[in-house]
Motif scaffolding. Sequence first.
Motif, PDB file in Angstrom:
ATOM      1  N   PHE A  11     -36.773  -0.205 -11.161  1.00 10.77           N
ATOM      2  CA  PHE A  11     -37.561  -0.692 -12.112  1.00 10.77           C
ATOM      3  C   PHE A  11     -37.331   0.429 -13.322  1.00 10.77           C
ATOM      4  N   ASP A  12     -37.374  -0.014 -14.524  1.00  5.30           N
ATOM      5  CA  ASP A  12     -37.360   0.837 -15.675  1.00  5.30           C
ATOM      6  C   ASP A  12     -38.815   0.995 -16.044  1.00  5.30           C
ATOM      7  N   CYS A  13     -39.205   1.962 -16.740  1.00  2.68           N
ATOM      8  CA  CYS A  13     -40.555   2.358 -17.040  1.00  2.68           C
ATOM      9  C   CYS A  13     -40.975   1.908 -18.334  1.00  2.68           C
ATOM     10  N   ASP A  14     -40.441   2.473 -19.510  1.00  3.88           N
ATOM     11  CA  ASP A  14     -41.043   2.201 -20.702  1.00  3.88           C
ATOM     12  C   ASP A  14     -41.016   0.596 -21.298  1.00  3.88           C
ATOM     13  N   PHE A  88     -51.906   7.367 -20.077  1.00  4.50           N
ATOM     14  CA  PHE A  88     -50.930   6.392 -20.113  1.00  4.50           C
ATOM     15  C   PHE A  88     -51.401   5.288 -18.634  1.00  4.50           C
ATOM     16  N   ALA A  89     -52.178   5.721 -17.856  1.00  2.00           N
ATOM     17  CA  ALA A  89     -52.719   4.557 -16.921  1.00  2.00           C
ATOM     18  C   ALA A  89     -53.186   3.619 -17.803  1.00  2.00           C
ATOM     19  N   SER A  90     -53.778   3.699 -18.741  1.00  2.47           N
ATOM     20  CA  SER A  90     -54.380   2.649 -19.525  1.00  2.47           C
ATOM     21  C   SER A  90     -53.509   1.951 -20.174  1.00  2.47           C
ATOM     22  N   ARG A  91     -52.112   2.163 -20.456  1.00  2.00           N
ATOM     23  CA  ARG A  91     -51.291   1.454 -20.833  1.00  2.00           C
ATOM     24  C   ARG A  91     -50.122   0.556 -20.105  1.00  2.00           C
ATOM     25  N   LEU A  92     -50.405   0.803 -18.824  1.00  2.00           N
ATOM     26  CA  LEU A  92     -49.661  -0.100 -17.846  1.00  2.00           C
ATOM     27  C   LEU A  92     -50.012  -1.522 -18.064  1.00  2.00           C
ATOM     28  N   ILE A 124     -44.911   9.156 -16.257  1.00  2.00           N
ATOM     29  CA  ILE A 124     -44.686   8.298 -15.116  1.00  2.00           C
ATOM     30  C   ILE A 124     -45.653   8.658 -13.962  1.00  2.00           C
ATOM     31  N   LYS A 125     -46.133  10.280 -13.860  1.00  2.00           N
ATOM     32  CA  LYS A 125     -46.976  10.715 -12.869  1.00  2.00           C
ATOM     33  C   LYS A 125     -48.443  10.399 -13.496  1.00  2.00           C
ATOM     34  N   GLN A 126     -48.799  10.564 -14.708  1.00  2.00           N
ATOM     35  CA  GLN A 126     -50.216  10.334 -15.190  1.00  2.00           C
ATOM     36  C   GLN A 126     -50.587   8.834 -15.107  1.00  2.00           C
ATOM     37  N   SER A 127     -49.576   7.959 -15.405  1.00  2.00           N
ATOM     38  CA  SER A 127     -49.608   6.434 -15.372  1.00  2.00           C
ATOM     39  C   SER A 127     -50.198   5.814 -13.920  1.00  2.00           C
ATOM     40  N   GLY A 128     -49.891   6.726 -12.845  1.00  2.00           N
ATOM     41  CA  GLY A 128     -49.931   6.341 -11.508  1.00  2.00           C
ATOM     42  C   GLY A 128     -48.800   5.465 -10.922  1.00  2.00           C
ATOM     43  N   ASP A 131     -47.032   7.684  -7.908  1.00  2.00           N
ATOM     44  CA  ASP A 131     -47.773   7.267  -6.723  1.00  2.00           C
ATOM     45  C   ASP A 131     -47.168   5.861  -6.282  1.00  2.00           C
ATOM     46  N   ALA A 132     -47.300   4.940  -7.070  1.00  2.00           N
ATOM     47  CA  ALA A 132     -47.118   3.585  -6.655  1.00  2.00           C
ATOM     48  C   ALA A 132     -45.771   3.395  -6.139  1.00  2.00           C
ATOM     49  N   VAL A 133     -44.722   4.336  -6.368  1.00  2.65           N
ATOM     50  CA  VAL A 133     -43.399   3.955  -5.729  1.00  2.65           C
ATOM     51  C   VAL A 133     -43.262   5.271  -4.788  1.00  2.65           C
ATOM     52  N   GLU A 134     -44.422   5.809  -4.409  1.00  2.00           N
ATOM     53  CA  GLU A 134     -44.230   6.909  -3.310  1.00  2.00           C
ATOM     54  C   GLU A 134     -43.418   8.047  -3.684  1.00  2.00           C
ATOM     55  N   GLY A 135     -43.272   8.211  -5.025  1.00  2.86           N
ATOM     56  CA  GLY A 135     -42.409   9.312  -5.482  1.00  2.86           C
ATOM     57  C   GLY A 135     -40.883   9.135  -5.564  1.00  2.86           C
ATOM     58  N   ARG A 136     -40.440   7.914  -5.231  1.00  3.37           N
ATOM     59  CA  ARG A 136     -39.107   7.397  -5.623  1.00  3.37           C
ATOM     60  C   ARG A 136     -38.756   7.263  -7.077  1.00  3.37           C
ATOM     61  N   VAL A 137     -38.426   8.314  -7.715  1.00  2.00           N
ATOM     62  CA  VAL A 137     -38.260   8.262  -9.139  1.00  2.00           C
ATOM     63  C   VAL A 137     -37.045   9.039  -9.388  1.00  2.00           C
ATOM     64  N   LEU A 138     -36.081   8.312 -10.476  1.00  2.00           N
ATOM     65  CA  LEU A 138     -34.901   8.868 -10.873  1.00  2.00           C
ATOM     66  C   LEU A 138     -34.905   8.771 -12.356  1.00  2.00           C
ATOM     67  N   ILE A 139     -34.467  10.016 -12.914  1.00  2.00           N
ATOM     68  CA  ILE A 139     -34.731  10.126 -14.425  1.00  2.00           C
ATOM     69  C   ILE A 139     -33.429  10.707 -14.938  1.00  2.00           C
ATOM     70  N   TYR A 140     -32.799  10.004 -15.644  1.00  2.00           N
ATOM     71  CA  TYR A 140     -31.419  10.325 -16.087  1.00  2.00           C
ATOM     72  C   TYR A 140     -31.209  10.238 -17.668  1.00  2.00           C
ATOM     73  N   ILE A 141     -30.260  10.622 -18.210  1.00  2.00           N
ATOM     74  CA  ILE A 141     -29.819  10.367 -19.728  1.00  2.00           C
ATOM     75  C   ILE A 141     -29.619   9.108 -20.031  1.00  2.00           C
ATOM     76  N   HIS A 142     -28.415   8.751 -19.179  1.00  2.00           N
ATOM     77  CA  HIS A 142     -28.013   7.402 -19.357  1.00  2.00           C
ATOM     78  C   HIS A 142     -27.989   6.543 -17.893  1.00  2.00           C
ATOM     79  N   LYS A 143     -28.877   6.027 -17.534  1.00  2.00           N
ATOM     80  CA  LYS A 143     -29.002   5.532 -16.105  1.00  2.00           C
ATOM     81  C   LYS A 143     -27.792   4.621 -15.608  1.00  2.00           C
ATOM     82  N   GLU A 144     -27.374   3.708 -16.692  1.00  2.00           N
ATOM     83  CA  GLU A 144     -26.337   2.834 -16.439  1.00  2.00           C
ATOM     84  C   GLU A 144     -24.982   3.567 -15.844  1.00  2.00           C
ATOM     85  N   LEU A 145     -24.757   4.863 -16.303  1.00  2.00           N
ATOM     86  CA  LEU A 145     -23.855   5.677 -15.908  1.00  2.00           C
ATOM     87  C   LEU A 145     -23.719   6.188 -14.657  1.00  2.00           C
TER      88      LEU A 145
END
Length: 223
Positions: A11-14, A88-92, A124-128, A131-145
Motif C-alpha cells: 500500500f502507498d500512504c499519501d 495525521f490520524a484524523s486524515r485517514l 505513518i507512525k502518528q496516523s496509526g 501499527d495497522a501493518v504491524e511495523g511492515r513499512v518500507l520508505i524509499y526515494i523511488h520505490k518503483e526502482l
Amino acid sequence: MSAPEDVVFLFDCDNTLLDNDHVVADLRAHLTEQFGAACSDRYWEIFETLRSELGYADYLGALQRYRVEHKSDSRLLLMSSFLIDYPFASRLYAGAIDALARLRALGPTVILSDGDVVFQPRKIKQSGLWDAVEGRVLIYIHKELMLDEVAQQYPARRYVMVDDKLRILAAMKRIWQERLTTVFPRQGHYAMDTANIAQYAPADVTIEHIGELASMDLGAIAG
C-alpha cells in the motif's frame, strides 16, 4: 530467508490510505495565516524545487531552505511543531484501517512509500498506519526502482500494489508483469488529473475509494 507468502499486499500512504491533499491544504492555510501569502508562496516554490531535485516531497527540508532566506524570523521555530505534531490520524480515509485489516487475513500488508527519513515515518507512525501493518513499512526515494529489495524483504509468489498514482503502478507492472496485480483508488489530485492518467494503461482494478477494499469481492485482487 523465510518461505515466500502466496500474496503480499503493498500500500502507498499519501492519498491512498491518508488524505495528504488535506494535510497540504492545512499547511498552506497555516503558512498564509502566520507569515502572509507572499511568504507562503515562497515556501511552496522552494518545496517544488526541492521535490524536483530529490524525487520526493520534503516538507522539513523545504522549511530549512526557507529559513536560510529568513534567518531572523523566530516564528519559523514553531513551524516544525505544526508538521511534527499534526493530527495525521484524523486524515485517514474512511475505511483505510478496515481495508488493511481485511486484506491482512489473506496475506501480509506492507506500506511501500516514497519520502524522507524523518517526516514520512513520523506521519505513518502518528496516523496509526505503522501499527495497522504491524511495523511492515518500507520508505524509499523511488520505490518503483526498489522491487528487488521489496521482494527480498517480503518474498511472495504474487503481489498486489494499491497506489493513487498510475505512473507508479505502470512502472511496477512493467517489472513484475503478471506477478503483480495493480489497484488504483481514484483519490487525491494525481488520480483526478485526467491528462496525466491518460498517459498510462489502466490498472488491473480501479476503485473509487480505499474503503471499498473492506467490503468488496476480493476475487479479482487476491486470486
